[in-house]
Write a protein that holds these residues in place. Structure first.
Motif, PDB file in Angstrom:
ATOM      1  N   ASP A   1      27.348  22.631  -2.335  1.00  0.00           N
ATOM      2  CA  ASP A   1      28.204  21.449  -2.436  1.00  0.00           C
ATOM      3  C   ASP A   1      27.512  20.219  -1.850  1.00  0.00           C
ATOM      4  OD1 ASP A   1      30.205  22.968  -3.605  1.00  0.00           O
ATOM      5  OD2 ASP A   1      31.136  23.444  -1.680  1.00  0.00           O
ATOM      6  N   ALA A   2      26.623  20.436  -0.883  1.00  0.00           N
ATOM      7  CA  ALA A   2      25.879  19.325  -0.273  1.00  0.00           C
ATOM      8  C   ALA A   2      24.546  19.857   0.228  1.00  0.00           C
ATOM      9  CB  ALA A   2      26.683  18.711   0.870  1.00  0.00           C
ATOM     10  N   TRP A   3      23.495  19.017   0.128  1.00  0.00           N
ATOM     11  CA  TRP A   3      22.188  19.451   0.606  1.00  0.00           C
ATOM     12  C   TRP A   3      21.317  18.226   0.871  1.00  0.00           C
ATOM     13  CZ3 TRP A   3      23.648  19.620  -4.484  1.00  0.00           C
ATOM     14  CH2 TRP A   3      22.838  18.958  -5.404  1.00  0.00           C
ATOM     15  N   TRP A   4      20.193  18.466   1.558  1.00  0.00           N
ATOM     16  CA  TRP A   4      19.192  17.429   1.809  1.00  0.00           C
ATOM     17  C   TRP A   4      17.816  18.059   1.657  1.00  0.00           C
ATOM     18  CZ3 TRP A   4      23.292  18.797   4.738  1.00  0.00           C
ATOM     19  CH2 TRP A   4      23.060  19.717   5.781  1.00  0.00           C
ATOM     20  N   TRP A   5      16.862  17.223   1.295  1.00  0.00           N
ATOM     21  CA  TRP A   5      15.536  17.749   0.945  1.00  0.00           C
ATOM     22  C   TRP A   5      14.499  16.655   1.130  1.00  0.00           C
ATOM     23  CZ3 TRP A   5      12.197  15.814  -2.695  1.00  0.00           C
ATOM     24  CH2 TRP A   5      11.116  16.636  -3.069  1.00  0.00           C
ATOM     25  N   GLY A   6      13.281  17.056   1.381  1.00  0.00           N
ATOM     26  CA  GLY A   6      12.196  16.091   1.436  1.00  0.00           C
ATOM     27  C   GLY A   6      10.849  16.764   1.255  1.00  0.00           C
ATOM     28  N   GLN A   7       9.866  15.997   0.804  1.00  0.00           N
ATOM     29  CA  GLN A   7       8.501  16.506   0.655  1.00  0.00           C
ATOM     30  C   GLN A   7       7.548  15.329   0.690  1.00  0.00           C
ATOM     31  OE1 GLN A   7       5.992  16.309  -2.043  1.00  0.00           O
ATOM     32  NE2 GLN A   7       4.657  17.519  -0.704  1.00  0.00           N
ATOM     33  N   ALA A   8       6.444  15.496   1.397  1.00  0.00           N
ATOM     34  CA  ALA A   8       5.497  14.391   1.503  1.00  0.00           C
ATOM     35  C   ALA A   8       4.068  14.893   1.541  1.00  0.00           C
ATOM     36  CB  ALA A   8       5.785  13.549   2.746  1.00  0.00           C
ATOM     37  N   GLN A   9       3.241  14.243   0.756  1.00  0.00           N
ATOM     38  CA  GLN A   9       1.796  14.256   0.873  1.00  0.00           C
ATOM     39  C   GLN A   9       1.376  12.783   0.933  1.00  0.00           C
ATOM     40  OE1 GLN A   9       1.784  17.002  -2.480  1.00  0.00           O
ATOM     41  NE2 GLN A   9       0.297  18.294  -1.399  1.00  0.00           N
ATOM     42  N   GLY A  10       0.137  12.466   0.643  1.00  0.00           N
ATOM     43  CA  GLY A  10      -0.269  11.079   0.732  1.00  0.00           C
ATOM     44  C   GLY A  10      -0.507  10.598   2.153  1.00  0.00           C
ATOM     45  N   PHE A  11      -0.741  11.533   3.082  1.00  0.00           N
ATOM     46  CA  PHE A  11      -1.092  11.166   4.455  1.00  0.00           C
ATOM     47  C   PHE A  11      -2.576  10.770   4.509  1.00  0.00           C
ATOM     48  CE2 PHE A  11       2.417  14.212   4.857  1.00  0.00           C
ATOM     49  CZ  PHE A  11       3.288  13.500   5.678  1.00  0.00           C
ATOM     50  N   ALA A  12      -2.980  10.216   5.661  1.00  0.00           N
ATOM     51  CA  ALA A  12      -4.400   9.904   5.847  1.00  0.00           C
ATOM     52  C   ALA A  12      -5.245  11.165   5.752  1.00  0.00           C
ATOM     53  CB  ALA A  12      -4.605   9.205   7.187  1.00  0.00           C
ATOM     54  N   GLU A  13      -4.677  12.304   6.154  1.00  0.00           N
ATOM     55  CA  GLU A  13      -5.332  13.611   6.041  1.00  0.00           C
ATOM     56  C   GLU A  13      -4.890  14.248   4.725  1.00  0.00           C
ATOM     57  OE1 GLU A  13      -4.500  12.433  10.267  1.00  0.00           O
ATOM     58  OE2 GLU A  13      -3.292  12.680   8.451  1.00  0.00           O
ATOM     59  N   PRO A  14      -5.755  14.352   3.740  1.00  0.00           N
ATOM     60  CA  PRO A  14      -5.332  14.791   2.409  1.00  0.00           C
ATOM     61  C   PRO A  14      -4.861  16.235   2.328  1.00  0.00           C
ATOM     62  CG  PRO A  14      -7.717  14.550   2.509  1.00  0.00           C
ATOM     63  CD  PRO A  14      -7.181  13.966   3.774  1.00  0.00           C
ATOM     64  N   ASP A  15      -5.171  17.073   3.325  1.00  0.00           N
ATOM     65  CA  ASP A  15      -4.712  18.459   3.260  1.00  0.00           C
ATOM     66  C   ASP A  15      -3.370  18.667   3.951  1.00  0.00           C
ATOM     67  OD1 ASP A  15      -5.841  17.913   5.729  1.00  0.00           O
ATOM     68  OD2 ASP A  15      -6.817  19.867   5.947  1.00  0.00           O
ATOM     69  N   ALA A  16      -2.761  17.613   4.490  1.00  0.00           N
ATOM     70  CA  ALA A  16      -1.466  17.740   5.172  1.00  0.00           C
ATOM     71  C   ALA A  16      -0.321  17.718   4.161  1.00  0.00           C
ATOM     72  CB  ALA A  16      -1.294  16.634   6.192  1.00  0.00           C
ATOM     73  N   CYS A  17       0.735  18.419   4.493  1.00  0.00           N
ATOM     74  CA  CYS A  17       1.911  18.506   3.623  1.00  0.00           C
ATOM     75  C   CYS A  17       3.137  18.776   4.473  1.00  0.00           C
ATOM     76  CB  CYS A  17       1.722  19.619   2.588  1.00  0.00           C
ATOM     77  SG  CYS A  17       3.123  19.874   1.468  1.00  0.00           S
ATOM     78  N   VAL A  18       4.239  18.115   4.160  1.00  0.00           N
ATOM     79  CA  VAL A  18       5.522  18.325   4.824  1.00  0.00           C
ATOM     80  C   VAL A  18       6.566  18.634   3.760  1.00  0.00           C
ATOM     81  CG1 VAL A  18       7.362  17.266   6.197  1.00  0.00           C
ATOM     82  CG2 VAL A  18       4.966  16.794   6.752  1.00  0.00           C
ATOM     83  N   ALA A  19       7.430  19.602   4.023  1.00  0.00           N
ATOM     84  CA  ALA A  19       8.542  19.911   3.119  1.00  0.00           C
ATOM     85  C   ALA A  19       9.723  20.405   3.936  1.00  0.00           C
ATOM     86  CB  ALA A  19       8.139  20.967   2.085  1.00  0.00           C
ATOM     87  N   PHE A  20      10.918  20.025   3.533  1.00  0.00           N
ATOM     88  CA  PHE A  20      12.119  20.544   4.196  1.00  0.00           C
ATOM     89  C   PHE A  20      13.254  20.628   3.190  1.00  0.00           C
ATOM     90  CE2 PHE A  20      12.286  15.912   4.960  1.00  0.00           C
ATOM     91  CZ  PHE A  20      13.588  15.599   4.560  1.00  0.00           C
ATOM     92  N   ALA A  21      14.192  21.511   3.480  1.00  0.00           N
ATOM     93  CA  ALA A  21      15.378  21.687   2.640  1.00  0.00           C
ATOM     94  C   ALA A  21      16.504  22.204   3.508  1.00  0.00           C
ATOM     95  CB  ALA A  21      15.105  22.652   1.490  1.00  0.00           C
ATOM     96  N   GLY A  22      17.681  21.645   3.346  1.00  0.00           N
ATOM     97  CA  GLY A  22      18.822  22.079   4.140  1.00  0.00           C
ATOM     98  C   GLY A  22      20.116  21.936   3.373  1.00  0.00           C
ATOM     99  N   GLY A  23      21.138  22.622   3.847  1.00  0.00           N
ATOM    100  CA  GLY A  23      22.442  22.532   3.214  1.00  0.00           C
ATOM    101  C   GLY A  23      23.368  23.618   3.706  1.00  0.00           C
ATOM    102  N   GLN A  24      24.460  23.739   3.014  1.00  0.00           N
ATOM    103  CA  GLN A  24      25.491  24.720   3.340  1.00  0.00           C
ATOM    104  C   GLN A  24      25.224  25.983   2.529  1.00  0.00           C
ATOM    105  OE1 GLN A  24      28.970  22.559   2.155  1.00  0.00           O
ATOM    106  NE2 GLN A  24      28.641  20.926   3.647  1.00  0.00           N
ATOM    107  N   VAL A  25      24.948  27.077   3.213  1.00  0.00           N
ATOM    108  CA  VAL A  25      24.706  28.346   2.527  1.00  0.00           C
ATOM    109  C   VAL A  25      25.822  29.314   2.848  1.00  0.00           C
ATOM    110  CG1 VAL A  25      22.218  28.026   2.487  1.00  0.00           C
ATOM    111  CG2 VAL A  25      23.255  29.220   4.401  1.00  0.00           C
ATOM    112  N   HIS A  26      26.152  30.158   1.883  1.00  0.00           N
ATOM    113  CA  HIS A  26      27.232  31.127   2.112  1.00  0.00           C
ATOM    114  C   HIS A  26      27.084  32.310   1.173  1.00  0.00           C
ATOM    115  CE1 HIS A  26      29.306  29.651  -1.544  1.00  0.00           C
ATOM    116  NE2 HIS A  26      28.981  28.460  -1.134  1.00  0.00           N
ATOM    117  N   ALA A  27      27.637  33.420   1.612  1.00  0.00           N
ATOM    118  CA  ALA A  27      27.734  34.635   0.810  1.00  0.00           C
ATOM    119  C   ALA A  27      28.992  35.354   1.270  1.00  0.00           C
ATOM    120  CB  ALA A  27      26.522  35.528   0.990  1.00  0.00           C
ATOM    121  N   GLY A  28      30.035  35.367   0.421  1.00  0.00           N
ATOM    122  CA  GLY A  28      31.308  35.939   0.845  1.00  0.00           C
ATOM    123  C   GLY A  28      31.855  35.173   2.044  1.00  0.00           C
TER     124      GLY A  28
END
Length: 344
Positions: free
Chosen positions: A182-209
């Motif tokens: 129903d709601a979530w947030w996300w991000g991803q980034a490259q393009g840093f001064a260091e070309p091998d660096a990478c950031v990624a995140f994902a969050g939200g409401q998770v459920h099962a039963g």
């Protein structure tokens, strides 16, 4: 049916079981590629949601780019996800895997990209969802399987043709019951001064039963190659505060402390569709920025390990109500599923 096969039919994976092959029992398996050309300041994304509805499989397809605000989306009547490895197709309109990306959504929306020198997810026991990977029937799982590499090829976007030479590449997949939370947030980034660096995140409401929780997963590939993942509640928690124009994450665990601060103006977001698999249609679902500002700081036992800044970060705040409200604010027609940025 063996235990491993049963787990995969629920969307879950056992420890040391790869999450890359398709999960046959889920309603949606989403595939996403992001190309960052830091030298030119260009970013493009391509997505394929392989959906399973009452009458069979169908696809949610999309291509978007910055600068210029280009956006092209489609609901395609054919869709397949590879049951043996990473890969998704939609007839002749889309084919993507770990070697390349080929998209044809019309003469003004075509990609032909080769992927080389891939930097694959390094941890064998769990994917991006970590211990939640083993929980059957969650509404959503996430795995950032490609944390770098080289992208070469061409992109025809509107009236322009981009030549890609040595651009950075990132790819992930997400899957679960009936599309997205129903709601979530996300991000991803490259393009840093260091070309091998990478950031990624994902969050939200998770459920099962009856099980319900809010979780944010945060992954950083440090310069030099080490990959740090935080996000297990109680062990390596990540606290997220997200608005329409800001993303603030604070994670700690295993001696690591990671801070992420990102911003982007709401008017610069693409509004992207997400599938409603059982209804066999798309709906407006996410405000996605292709070129936000992101700063990250990583410490190990209090000592600074790395800090970086990218002006080409992907940032997303999702949810059908949020997306519908933004479409209405922009004066879109009722029932619209997508829109380019107001300011690109």
């Amino acid at each position: 049916m063996g235990l491993g096969a049963w787990y995969r039919s629920t969307g879950a994976d056992l420890p040391f079981q790869s999450p890359l092959p398709a999960h046959p029992g889920v309603a949606m398996e989403g595939y996403f590629w992001r190309v960052t050309d830091a030298a030119s300041g260009r970013v493009l994304i391509a997505l394929n949601g392989v959906n399973r509805g009452p009458r069979g499989s169908w696809a949610t397809l999309g291509v978007a780019a910055h600068p210029g605000g280009f956006l092209q989306v489609a609901a395609h009547p054919e869709a397949t996800a590879d049951p043996r490895r990473i890969g998704a197709r939609a007839g002749g309109a889309f084919a993507g895997d770990d070697s390349g990306l080929h998209v044809d959504l019309g003469p003004d929306a075509r990609l032909d990209v080769e992927i080389t020198d891939p930097v694959l997810w390094p941890h064998r026991a769990f994917g991006g969802s970590s211990i939640f990977q083993t929980v059957p029937a969650l509404n959503q799982y996430w795995h950032p399987w490609l944390l770098g590499g080289r992208a070469d090829g061409t992109a025809t976007l509107g009236g322009q043709t981009w030549q890609l030479r040595g651009a950075q590449i990132y790819a992930e997949k997400n899957w679960g019951r009936e599309g997205f939370p129903d709601a979530w947030w996300w991000g991803q980034a490259q393009g840093f001064a260091e070309p091998d660096a990478c950031v990624a995140f994902a969050g939200g409401q998770v459920h099962a039963g009856p099980f319900r929780t809010e979780v944010t997963d945060l992954v950083v590939r440090l310069p030099g190659g080490r990959v740090v993942r935080l996000g297990n509640p109680g062990v390596s928690p990540v606290h997220a505060e997200v608005t329409d124009e800001s993303w603030m994450l604070r994670g700690r665990g295993y001696g690591w402390t990671i801070e992420v601060d990102a911003t982007a103006p709401r008017a610069a977001s693409h509004i992207l569709p997400v599938p409603l698999p059982s209804q066999e249609r798309n709906t407006a679902g996410a405000l996605e920025h292709l070129a936000g500002s992101l700063e990250v700081t990583v410490r190990r036992r209090g000592r600074l390990v790395w800090s970086g800044r990218s002006a080409l970060a992907g940032l997303e705040h999702g949810g059908p109500e949020r997306a519908a409200a933004e479409l209405a604010r922009r004066g879109a027609e009722p029932g619209a599923t997508h829109a380019p940025p107001v300011s690109a």
